[in-house]
Design a protein around this motif. Structure first.
Motif, PDB file in Angstrom:
ATOM      1  N   ASP A  89       0.832  -1.212   0.000  1.00  0.00           N
ATOM      2  CA  ASP A  89       0.000   0.000   0.000  1.00  0.00           C
ATOM      3  C   ASP A  89       0.864   1.259   0.000  1.00  0.00           C
ATOM      4  OD1 ASP A  89      -2.258  -1.542   0.022  1.00  0.00           O
ATOM      5  OD2 ASP A  89      -2.630  -1.342   2.178  1.00  0.00           O
ATOM      6  N   ALA A  90       1.954   1.229   0.758  1.00  0.00           N
ATOM      7  CA  ALA A  90       2.839   2.398   0.808  1.00  0.00           C
ATOM      8  C   ALA A  90       3.503   2.635  -0.548  1.00  0.00           C
ATOM      9  CB  ALA A  90       3.896   2.211   1.894  1.00  0.00           C
ATOM     10  N   VAL A  91       3.932   1.552  -1.207  1.00  0.00           N
ATOM     11  CA  VAL A  91       4.532   1.675  -2.539  1.00  0.00           C
ATOM     12  C   VAL A  91       3.518   2.232  -3.521  1.00  0.00           C
ATOM     13  CG1 VAL A  91       5.427   0.356  -4.498  1.00  0.00           C
ATOM     14  CG2 VAL A  91       6.260  -0.117  -2.188  1.00  0.00           C
ATOM     15  N   ALA A  92       2.289   1.701  -3.481  1.00  0.00           N
ATOM     16  CA  ALA A  92       1.248   2.182  -4.384  1.00  0.00           C
ATOM     17  C   ALA A  92       0.954   3.657  -4.144  1.00  0.00           C
ATOM     18  CB  ALA A  92      -0.019   1.348  -4.210  1.00  0.00           C
ATOM     19  N   ASP A  93       0.961   4.062  -2.869  1.00  0.00           N
ATOM     20  CA  ASP A  93       0.690   5.462  -2.551  1.00  0.00           C
ATOM     21  C   ASP A  93       1.800   6.371  -3.064  1.00  0.00           C
ATOM     22  OD1 ASP A  93      -0.951   7.471  -1.055  1.00  0.00           O
ATOM     23  OD2 ASP A  93       0.948   7.714   0.029  1.00  0.00           O
ATOM     24  N   LEU A  94       3.064   5.934  -2.899  1.00  0.00           N
ATOM     25  CA  LEU A  94       4.168   6.738  -3.408  1.00  0.00           C
ATOM     26  C   LEU A  94       4.043   6.970  -4.917  1.00  0.00           C
ATOM     27  CD1 LEU A  94       7.307   5.314  -1.537  1.00  0.00           C
ATOM     28  CD2 LEU A  94       6.426   7.657  -1.410  1.00  0.00           C
ATOM     29  N   LEU A  95       3.700   5.913  -5.641  1.00  0.00           N
ATOM     30  CA  LEU A  95       3.615   6.021  -7.098  1.00  0.00           C
ATOM     31  C   LEU A  95       2.385   6.794  -7.541  1.00  0.00           C
ATOM     32  CD1 LEU A  95       4.888   2.465  -8.011  1.00  0.00           C
ATOM     33  CD2 LEU A  95       5.945   4.610  -8.702  1.00  0.00           C
ATOM     34  N   SER A  96       1.273   6.597  -6.875  1.00  0.00           N
ATOM     35  CA  SER A  96       0.044   7.273  -7.311  1.00  0.00           C
ATOM     36  C   SER A  96       0.079   8.772  -7.033  1.00  0.00           C
ATOM     37  CB  SER A  96      -1.176   6.650  -6.630  1.00  0.00           C
ATOM     38  OG  SER A  96      -1.159   6.895  -5.230  1.00  0.00           O
ATOM     39  N   THR A  97       0.857   9.188  -6.040  1.00  0.00           N
ATOM     40  CA  THR A  97       0.918  10.616  -5.688  1.00  0.00           C
ATOM     41  C   THR A  97       2.155  11.309  -6.252  1.00  0.00           C
ATOM     42  OG1 THR A  97       2.032  10.112  -3.596  1.00  0.00           O
ATOM     43  CG2 THR A  97      -0.387  10.229  -3.566  1.00  0.00           C
ATOM     44  N   ALA A  98       2.987  10.578  -6.982  1.00  0.00           N
ATOM     45  CA  ALA A  98       4.223  11.174  -7.514  1.00  0.00           C
ATOM     46  C   ALA A  98       3.911  12.197  -8.603  1.00  0.00           C
ATOM     47  CB  ALA A  98       5.125  10.084  -8.073  1.00  0.00           C
ATOM     48  N   ASP A  99       4.651  13.271  -8.591  1.00  0.00           N
ATOM     49  CA  ASP A  99       4.569  14.233  -9.696  1.00  0.00           C
ATOM     50  C   ASP A  99       5.312  13.717 -10.922  1.00  0.00           C
ATOM     51  OD1 ASP A  99       3.157  16.409  -8.306  1.00  0.00           O
ATOM     52  OD2 ASP A  99       4.984  16.539  -7.099  1.00  0.00           O
ATOM     53  N   LEU A 100       6.325  12.901 -10.689  1.00  0.00           N
ATOM     54  CA  LEU A 100       7.106  12.344 -11.791  1.00  0.00           C
ATOM     55  C   LEU A 100       7.727  11.029 -11.323  1.00  0.00           C
ATOM     56  CD1 LEU A 100       7.698  13.450 -14.690  1.00  0.00           C
ATOM     57  CD2 LEU A 100       9.979  14.020 -13.859  1.00  0.00           C
ATOM     58  N   VAL A 101       7.705  10.037 -12.211  1.00  0.00           N
ATOM     59  CA  VAL A 101       8.338   8.744 -11.951  1.00  0.00           C
ATOM     60  C   VAL A 101       9.419   8.527 -12.993  1.00  0.00           C
ATOM     61  CG1 VAL A 101       8.009   6.238 -11.871  1.00  0.00           C
ATOM     62  CG2 VAL A 101       6.240   7.768 -10.947  1.00  0.00           C
ATOM     63  N   LEU A 102      10.625   8.196 -12.548  1.00  0.00           N
ATOM     64  CA  LEU A 102      11.726   7.878 -13.447  1.00  0.00           C
ATOM     65  C   LEU A 102      11.894   6.365 -13.492  1.00  0.00           C
ATOM     66  CD1 LEU A 102      14.391  10.563 -12.405  1.00  0.00           C
ATOM     67  CD2 LEU A 102      12.606  10.725 -14.157  1.00  0.00           C
ATOM     68  N   ASP A 103      11.617   5.772 -14.643  1.00  0.00           N
ATOM     69  CA  ASP A 103      11.704   4.322 -14.790  1.00  0.00           C
ATOM     70  C   ASP A 103      13.111   3.923 -15.203  1.00  0.00           C
ATOM     71  OD1 ASP A 103      11.412   1.607 -15.481  1.00  0.00           O
ATOM     72  OD2 ASP A 103      10.779   2.156 -17.519  1.00  0.00           O
ATOM     73  N   GLY A 104      13.870   3.416 -14.239  1.00  0.00           N
ATOM     74  CA  GLY A 104      15.214   2.915 -14.504  1.00  0.00           C
ATOM     75  C   GLY A 104      15.365   1.463 -14.094  1.00  0.00           C
ATOM     76  N   LEU A 105      14.285   0.694 -14.203  1.00  0.00           N
ATOM     77  CA  LEU A 105      14.348  -0.700 -13.744  1.00  0.00           C
ATOM     78  C   LEU A 105      15.197  -1.558 -14.666  1.00  0.00           C
ATOM     79  CD1 LEU A 105      10.676  -1.330 -12.589  1.00  0.00           C
ATOM     80  CD2 LEU A 105      12.731  -1.272 -11.145  1.00  0.00           C
ATOM     81  N   LEU A 106      14.895  -1.525 -15.950  1.00  0.00           N
ATOM     82  CA  LEU A 106      15.603  -2.364 -16.918  1.00  0.00           C
ATOM     83  C   LEU A 106      16.130  -1.488 -18.046  1.00  0.00           C
ATOM     84  CD1 LEU A 106      13.116  -5.365 -17.196  1.00  0.00           C
ATOM     85  CD2 LEU A 106      15.212  -5.249 -15.829  1.00  0.00           C
ATOM     86  N   GLY A 107      17.283  -1.843 -18.591  1.00  0.00           N
ATOM     87  CA  GLY A 107      17.900  -1.060 -19.652  1.00  0.00           C
ATOM     88  C   GLY A 107      17.751  -1.709 -21.009  1.00  0.00           C
ATOM     89  N   ILE A 108      18.665  -1.363 -21.904  1.00  0.00           N
ATOM     90  CA  ILE A 108      18.563  -1.840 -23.276  1.00  0.00           C
ATOM     91  C   ILE A 108      18.887  -3.327 -23.406  1.00  0.00           C
ATOM     92  CG2 ILE A 108      19.011   0.423 -24.261  1.00  0.00           C
ATOM     93  CD1 ILE A 108      21.888  -0.390 -24.750  1.00  0.00           C
ATOM     94  N   GLY A 109      19.419  -3.921 -22.355  1.00  0.00           N
ATOM     95  CA  GLY A 109      19.685  -5.347 -22.400  1.00  0.00           C
ATOM     96  C   GLY A 109      18.531  -6.205 -21.918  1.00  0.00           C
ATOM     97  N   GLY A 110      17.439  -5.570 -21.489  1.00  0.00           N
ATOM     98  CA  GLY A 110      16.314  -6.316 -20.959  1.00  0.00           C
ATOM     99  C   GLY A 110      15.632  -7.154 -22.030  1.00  0.00           C
ATOM    100  N   ARG A 111      15.324  -8.389 -21.713  1.00  0.00           N
ATOM    101  CA  ARG A 111      14.648  -9.301 -22.638  1.00  0.00           C
ATOM    102  C   ARG A 111      13.653 -10.156 -21.870  1.00  0.00           C
ATOM    103  NH1 ARG A 111      17.292  -6.553 -25.449  1.00  0.00           N
ATOM    104  NH2 ARG A 111      18.579  -7.059 -27.273  1.00  0.00           N
TER     105      ARG A 111
END
Length: 533
Positions: free
Chosen positions: A134-156
């Motif tokens: 719930d805390a993670v969901a709240d952080l993401l739902s209330t964010a003004d901006l999210v930077l997605d750096g989970l996977l890069g160009i090598g992700g498959r």
């Protein structure tokens, strides 16, 4: 002109820079561009709520370093890490006042700037626990901006937990992907279940093919390229911009005549589908050729004459190839709009393939008969093509026509073609073009043009409103006219697609195919004026 490269190209170009620059210098070039983009996206930085989705690779490091710089400017930055993180980027974020939360399995973490944990570990002080769902969901739902750096160009491949738990919660409208959206294959544009949908993507060094083609293009949003100093080989995929199209357009000189500007022979329109010829002629008259010969059955010919008296008409009965070829001098042919895929059309197509050596575009009702001719004589398209491939046959199918074409002509499994296109749209079209010995323009979202020699384009103009009956007929006439005016087949197809899509963007909503020809002069005039200016 936009140029896209493979992951292997990017890795090879990065290697000498990584060896010659101080440690981390190349990453900081990327971070500077990412931060500038993020600042533009925010109404204000001070007090803005930013969430970093941090993977363990370099693009996770890019995101963490960007978070650190934004935190130093007063933003409230939380990083969510499902696994290990980039050590230096993690330390920078913590030092700037950001927080790092470990959401994956193993020791829980919720580390503040004063955490005694070593860089990149984020192990909590005693009593701290990882944030709950719930805390993670709240952080993401209330964010003004999210930077997605989970996977890069090598992700498959598919996204696994706990990564997928974060990507499902990232708000598309407020997410910026770092280099590529997590879950998008950087080479093919294939999309894994749960792949991030971003409203914008900041990519580094060059466009990645998967950002421009396939389902990946719909996940990337607006793409911004940051130059980080890579020296790259010639791109195997390009996208024309307005200036490229303006420079390619055939513009008559004072010494030109209707003949020197190019003569198109357009074979289309039947008593069953007479309107297709009218639409194709409308496109052809706006493509730059100076003379248009229309070969059509009686009912279609009558409608063309009423709508477009500029066209020179030859009336034929179904399948009358001799009369069609005897219509007069022709510099390029376009065949198919409004023709049924029957034996009569087959006679016309076979005659054009075997008795002419000028550029030829086949669409609609001409495609299946052409495929049957090629199945009987597999080398025909290569045999009629000159050494420079300036008269290469151009085929313009939509996806259903493409599946039937390659099944008949090449023996592919038609039922498997949709999945192949989803997995690797560019690669599938390029393989078909190479095996056929033709230029293939596959219509659809992000139309792809592939020449038999490997030259490829992706079209970035257009609108979903183009998915309407008859719009392809206009494209056939337009592209055929560009062929007659002297453009090489892959370029003619790419320019035609660009103009066609640009006209659609200016049209009404809903758009009718008949709106397109009248919109083309304005589009072309603006393009030419931009070059002069």
């Amino acid at each position: 002109m936009l140029e896209a490269h493979t992951v292997a190209d990017v890795r090879a170009a990065e290697a000498p820079l990584l060896a010659s620059l101080p440690s981390g210098a190349l990453m900081q070039r990327a971070v500077s561009g990412l931060v500038t983009h993020a600042v533009r996206r925010l109404d204000r930085v001070y007090g803005a709520r930013i969430v970093v989705l941090a993977g363990g690779g370099d693009n996770g490091g890019d995101a963490l370093w960007a978070g650190a710089r934004l935190a130093a400017l007063g933003a409230v930055v939380h990083a969510l890490a499902p696994g290990r993180t980039h050590p230096e980027g993690s330390a920078a974020l913590l030092a700037a006042g950001g927080r790092l939360h470990r959401t994956g399995p193993g020791p829980g973490a919720d580390a503040g700037a004063d955490s005694p944990a070593g860089p990149g570990h984020g192990v909590a002080t005693a009593g701290r626990r990882a944030p709950g769902a719930d805390a993670v969901a709240d952080l993401l739902s209330t964010a003004d901006l999210v930077l997605d750096g989970l996977l890069g160009i090598g992700g498959r491949g598919p996204l696994r937990e706990p990564y997928a738990a974060l990507t499902r919660l990232a708000p598309a409208a407020r997410t910026v992907a770092v280099d590529v959206p997590s879950g998008v294959d950087a080479d093919t544009g294939a999309v894994a279940d749960g792949a991030v949908r971003a409203s914008s993507t900041v990519t580094f060094g060059t466009y990645k093919r998967g950002l421009l083609v396939g389902p990946g293009s719909t996940h990337a949003g607006r793409v911004e390229l940051i130059d980080i100093g890579l020296t790259l080989p010639a791109a195997d995929l390009r996208a024309l911009e307005d200036v490229d199209v303006a420079q390619a357009l055939p513009v008559p000189t004072a010494t030109d005549s209707k003949y020197t500007r190019g003569v198109l022979g357009l074979v289309g329109g039947s008593d069953r589908y007479p309107g297709a010829a009218v639409l194709a002629v409308g496109g052809a008259l706006r493509g730059g050729a100076g003379y248009l010969r229309v070969i059509a059955e009686p009912r279609a010919a009558d409608l063309v004459l009423r709508a477009h008296p500029e066209a020179v008409l030859t009336v034929i009965e179904p399948g009358d190839a001799d009369t069609a070829l005897g219509a007069g001098r022709v510099g390029a042919w376009a065949v198919g709009p409004g023709l049924p895929a029957d034996e009569a059309t087959g006679r016309l197509v076979a005659a054009l393939l075997e008795r002419t050596d000028t550029p030829l575009l086949a669409d609609a009702g001409a495609l299946e008969p052409l495929a049957a001719v090629v199945a009987a004589r597999p080398s025909l398209l290569r045999e009629r093509t000159n050494r420079e491939r300036t008269n290469e046959v151009v085929l313009t199918p939509h996806e259903g026509e493409f599946a039937r074409l390659v099944a008949t002509a090449l023996g592919w499994d038609a039922a498997a073609v949709p999945a192949r296109l989803t997995a690797d749209r560019l690669g599938t079209v390029r393989q078909a073009a190479a095996e056929l010995g033709a230029t293939v323009l596959l219509k659809g979202d992000r139309t792809i043009v592939a020449g038999s020699g490997g030259e490829s384009f992706v079209n970035l103009t257009g609108t979903p409103w183009l998915g309407t009956a008859g719009s392809g007929d206009v494209l056939t006439g337009l592209t055929g006219s560009l062929l007659a005016a002297g453009l090489a087949p892959p370029l003619a197809a790419a320019v035609g697609a660009h103009l066609h899509g640009s006209a659609a963007r200016r049209g009404p909503q809903p758009l009718a195919a008949g709106d397109l020809p009248a919109l083309l002069p304005e589009v072309i005039a603006d393009l030419l004026a931009s070059v002069v200016a």
